[in-house]
Design an enzyme around this catalytic site. Structure first.
Site, short mmCIF file in Angstrom:
data_model
loop_
_atom_site.label_atom_id
_atom_site.label_comp_id
_atom_site.label_asym_id
_atom_site.label_seq_id
_atom_site.Cartn_x
_atom_site.Cartn_y
_atom_site.Cartn_z
N SER A 34 -5.43 18.82 1.29
CA SER A 34 -6.83 19.11 0.97
C SER A 34 -7.76 17.93 1.22
O SER A 34 -8.97 18.12 1.29
CB SER A 34 -6.97 19.58 -0.47
OG SER A 34 -6.69 18.54 -1.36
N ASP A 258 -14.22 15.63 -8.43
CA ASP A 258 -13.48 16.59 -9.23
C ASP A 258 -12.19 15.90 -9.67
O ASP A 258 -12.11 14.67 -9.64
CB ASP A 258 -13.23 17.91 -8.48
CG ASP A 258 -12.29 17.77 -7.29
OD1 ASP A 258 -11.75 16.66 -7.06
OD2 ASP A 258 -12.09 18.77 -6.58
N HIS A 261 -10.31 14.88 -5.76
CA HIS A 261 -10.92 14.65 -4.44
C HIS A 261 -12.01 13.59 -4.48
O HIS A 261 -12.89 13.61 -5.33
CB HIS A 261 -11.49 15.97 -3.90
CG HIS A 261 -10.46 17.02 -3.72
ND1 HIS A 261 -10.30 18.06 -4.60
CD2 HIS A 261 -9.48 17.16 -2.78
CE1 HIS A 261 -9.29 18.82 -4.22
NE2 HIS A 261 -8.77 18.28 -3.12
#
Length: 300
Positions: A34, A258, A261
């Site tokens: 991600s 978050d 990230h």
């Protein structure tokens, strides 16, 4: 190789040349989790997708499936996610990263690039950036209630096994025609808000066991890079240190926006550093700018 939560490949795929010059390499391919996913998970049945607000809150196109932001290599557009790539743009580069992916099949599942002889020469001049491995620790080894990894391996043994498996995947990509590799190490896994909230820190600033895991992985990845450069002399491999993290007082300065990230501010610092750093501890033997120059070498 595998696909499953962090890999915007330090956003080097998204980086644009400050002078808006022509692209420094003809194409750029991205593999990872991600930290680099730009939308491949949007239509998958997974919890690891982010095509909704607040993701994309300050990205020009809004929520696109990117987990985080940034923009040095001269490309006018971001590399398209594999899920939306088309014949007309695939040769300039594709983002194969998928949120939550890992090196092990049990952690995720990765798409391998294939090519034919007509594109082999072009693909040899592309940069292939790979940043993966964090999920194998965070969402595998350190989740003993769901995975058996920690029961069968010590932390050191697991890191060794991961890098050995990673080496096979890199060589498979080499066999498809890839010749210029930017291999990004793991950042401080124990310093993310999610890690601290999940594991606690025992009065330290970060989760020691997670940072130890990243250190062990990186210490095995570095000699692998050197060995690959020695054995595969028609290719260039470089290890890049993914580490500068900071905390400040607004969204443009926080290290994370978050649980896991990095913010745009963090990614900009990391990307600029990996692109032009002259520090041997941050890039060995080449930074991204040097790798781009290698794409036109007679050896490649």
């Amino acid at each position: 190789m595998v696909v499953t939560t962090y890999f915007s490949f330090v956003k080097l795929s998204n980086l644009k040349n400050w002078a808006n010059a022509a692209p420094q390499v003809p194409c750029y391919f991205i593999f990872g989790d991600s930290l680099s996913d730009s939308g491949n998970n949007n239509n998958l049945k997974t919890l690891a997708n982010v095509n909704y607000r607040p993701y994309g809150i300050d990205f020009p196109k809004g929520p696109t499936g990117r987990f985080s932001n940034v923009e040095l290599l001269g490309f006018e557009e971001y590399m398209p996610p594999f899920a939306k790539s088309e014949k007309k743009n695939i040769l300039q580069g594709v983002n194969y990263a998928s949120g939550a992916s890992g090196i092990l099949d049990e952690t995720g599942s990765l798409m391998i690039l294939r090519n034919d002889s007509s594109t082999e020469k072009l693909l040899r001049q592309c940069i292939y950036s790979i940043q993966i491995g964090s999920n194998d620790f965070v969402n595998n080894y350190f989740k003993p209630n769901f995975y058996n990894s920690s029961h069968g391996y010590s932390l050191s043994e697991f890191a060794t096994m991961l890098v050995r498996q990673f080496a096979h995947q890199i060589k498979d990509l080499y066999k498809t025609g890839a010749r210029i590799f930017a291999l990004i190490g793991l950042g401080q896994l124990g310093c993310t808000p999610n890690a601290i909230a999940t594991h606690g820190t025992n009065d330290s600033l970060c989760v020691t066991k997670l940072n130890d895991a990243a250190f062990l992985f990186n210490q095995r990845l570095i000699p692998l890079v050197m060995a690959l450069n020695s054995k595969l002399t028609d290719a260039k491999f470089s290890y890049l240190n993914y580490s500068p993290m900071k905390v400040a007082h607004n969204r443009k300065q926080y290290a994370f926006w978050d649980g896991v990230h990095p913010t745009d501010a963090s990614n900009v610092l990391i990307a600029k550093n990996l692109y032009g750093t002259r520090s041997f501890s941050d890039a060995r033997p080449f930074n991204i700018q040097s790798l781009a120059r290698k794409s036109s070498d007679d050896l490649i």
